[in-house]
Design an enzyme around this catalytic site. Structure first.
Site, PDB file in Angstrom:
ATOM      1  N   ASN A   1       0.864  -1.179   0.000  1.00  0.00           N
ATOM      2  CA  ASN A   1       0.000   0.000   0.000  1.00  0.00           C
ATOM      3  C   ASN A   1       0.901   1.229   0.000  1.00  0.00           C
ATOM      4  OD1 ASN A   1      -1.796   2.057   0.501  1.00  0.00           O
ATOM      5  ND2 ASN A   1      -2.330   1.382   2.570  1.00  0.00           N
TER       6      ASN A   1
ATOM      7  N   GLU B   1      -4.787  -5.570  11.000  1.00  0.00           N
ATOM      8  CA  GLU B   1      -3.672  -4.673  11.261  1.00  0.00           C
ATOM      9  C   GLU B   1      -3.866  -4.004  12.612  1.00  0.00           C
ATOM     10  OE1 GLU B   1      -2.050  -3.103   7.254  1.00  0.00           O
ATOM     11  OE2 GLU B   1      -3.898  -2.025   7.664  1.00  0.00           O
TER      12      GLU B   1
ATOM     13  N   GLU C   1      -6.614   4.227   8.212  1.00  0.00           N
ATOM     14  CA  GLU C   1      -6.387   5.666   7.981  1.00  0.00           C
ATOM     15  C   GLU C   1      -7.620   6.312   7.353  1.00  0.00           C
ATOM     16  OE1 GLU C   1      -2.722   5.387   5.771  1.00  0.00           O
ATOM     17  OE2 GLU C   1      -1.663   4.803   7.604  1.00  0.00           O
TER      18      GLU C   1
ATOM     19  N   LYS D   1       0.123   4.268  -0.246  1.00  0.00           N
ATOM     20  CA  LYS D   1      -0.515   5.450   0.374  1.00  0.00           C
ATOM     21  C   LYS D   1      -0.329   6.672  -0.528  1.00  0.00           C
ATOM     22  CE  LYS D   1       0.165   3.239   4.785  1.00  0.00           C
ATOM     23  NZ  LYS D   1       0.255   3.353   6.227  1.00  0.00           N
TER      24      LYS D   1
ATOM     25  N   HIS E   1      -9.313   0.905   5.107  1.00  0.00           N
ATOM     26  CA  HIS E   1      -8.039   1.029   5.833  1.00  0.00           C
ATOM     27  C   HIS E   1      -8.261   1.919   7.058  1.00  0.00           C
ATOM     28  CE1 HIS E   1      -3.903   2.124   6.750  1.00  0.00           C
ATOM     29  NE2 HIS E   1      -3.551   1.058   6.068  1.00  0.00           N
TER      30      HIS E   1
ATOM     31  N   GLY F   1       3.046   1.658  10.781  1.00  0.00           N
ATOM     32  CA  GLY F   1       4.015   2.738  10.619  1.00  0.00           C
ATOM     33  C   GLY F   1       4.826   3.050  11.862  1.00  0.00           C
TER      34      GLY F   1
ATOM     35  N   SER G   1       3.992  -2.828  10.142  1.00  0.00           N
ATOM     36  CA  SER G   1       5.459  -2.824  10.202  1.00  0.00           C
ATOM     37  C   SER G   1       6.076  -4.161   9.785  1.00  0.00           C
ATOM     38  CB  SER G   1       5.940  -2.414  11.601  1.00  0.00           C
ATOM     39  OG  SER G   1       5.494  -1.104  11.908  1.00  0.00           O
TER      40      SER G   1
HETATM   41  C1  PEP Z   1      -0.542  -0.128   6.504  1.00  0.00           C
HETATM   42  O1  PEP Z   1      -0.664   1.085   6.481  1.00  0.00           O
HETATM   43  O2  PEP Z   1      -1.452  -0.863   6.083  1.00  0.00           O
HETATM   44  C2  PEP Z   1       0.679  -0.669   7.061  1.00  0.00           C
HETATM   45  C3  PEP Z   1       0.701  -1.926   7.410  1.00  0.00           C
HETATM   46  O3  PEP Z   1       1.734   0.188   7.176  1.00  0.00           O
HETATM   47  P1  PEP Z   1       3.211  -0.187   7.721  1.00  0.00           P
HETATM   48  O4  PEP Z   1       3.664  -1.417   7.002  1.00  0.00           O
HETATM   49  O5  PEP Z   1       4.038   1.010   7.366  1.00  0.00           O
HETATM   50  O6  PEP Z   1       3.091  -0.398   9.173  1.00  0.00           O
END
Ligand code: PEP
Length: 235
Positions: free
Chosen positions: A11, A150, A99, A13, A97, A156, A196
């Protein structure tokens, strides 16, 4: 039991312009050329979708968008429809997501509508747990659905759930799918872990029975790192 092919999804973003996106996907394609048995997906910003599609060529990398509207057309300034995404070569769309939910106040009802529209248009989507009302009413969920778990504290931050913690939640989600849907959803739907994920922790996470892949944010923006996750060594 159905064979669930692992998927590693990136992703991007709101990162990377057209040329940068095309360059990244070419780098990824080169880095995973010899990898077999893993589905790979990139989800660039809308503006880069056609160029990234072209750069993918016949490399077999799936293209996804990061959002869409549930209507097919009309007065919805700033939105794009599932059909428009398909026209750019998208096969997938990320919906719900965290976000989108936290920064844009996207409610579960909207994600539910989007999920139904994505399926009508033949787009496979990834969606966080919840927002599956229309499928619950139908009592079945398309096998092409991909869910992602997640933990928000892991997105992040550099922090990752331990493989045991992730396995427990994935097992719970799979059990919930089995209890909720009469179809074979529990067996067939892939559940990705996100938060992450990096080359160094991917193999341990992927080794867990109910973890069918990863949704990767930050580490998907560099070809070598993302390819390192794709090469986690599936067995
Ligand atoms: C995400 O935003 O779906 C995500 C998993 O980000 P990151 O890998 O940076 O933690």
């Amino acid at each position: 039991m159905a064979l669930r092919i692992p998927m590693i999804a990136g992703n991007w973003k709101m990162n990377l312009g057209i040329a940068e996106g095309a360059e990244l996907v070419r780098g990824i394609a080169a880095g995973i050329r010899d990898v077999k048995g893993v589905d790979v997906l990139v989800a660039p910003p809308f503006t880069a979708l056609p160029a990234v599609r072209e750069a993918i060529g016949d490399a077999g990398i799936f293209l996804g968008a990061q959002n869409m509207h549930w209507e097919t057309e009309g007065a919805y300034t700033g939105e794009v429809s599932a059909a428009m995404l398909k026209e750019t070569g998208c096969t997938h769309v990320i919906l719900g997501h965290s976000e989108r939910r936290s920064l844009f106040r996207e409610p579960s009802e909207d994600i539910d509508r989007k999920a139904a529209a994505a399926v009508r248009e033949g787009l496979i989507r990834r969606q966080l747990e919840g927002s599956l009302q229309q499928f619950r009413v139908q009592g079945s969920m398309p096998a092409s659905t991909i869910l992602a778990y997640e933990p928000v504290w892991a997105i992040g931050t550099g922090l990752t759930a331990t493989p045991d913690e992730a396995r427990e939640v994935h097992g719970f989600i799979r059990g919930w799918l089995g209890d909720t849907f009469v179809s074979d959803a529990a067996d067939q739907v892939r559940i990705l872990y996100g938060g992450s994920v990096k080359p160094g922790n991917a193999a341990d996470l992927m080794a867990q029975p109910d973890i069918d892949g990863a949704l990767v944010g930050g580490a998907s923006l560099q070809a070598e790192t993302f390819a390192g996750i794709v090469r986690f060594d599936p067995v």
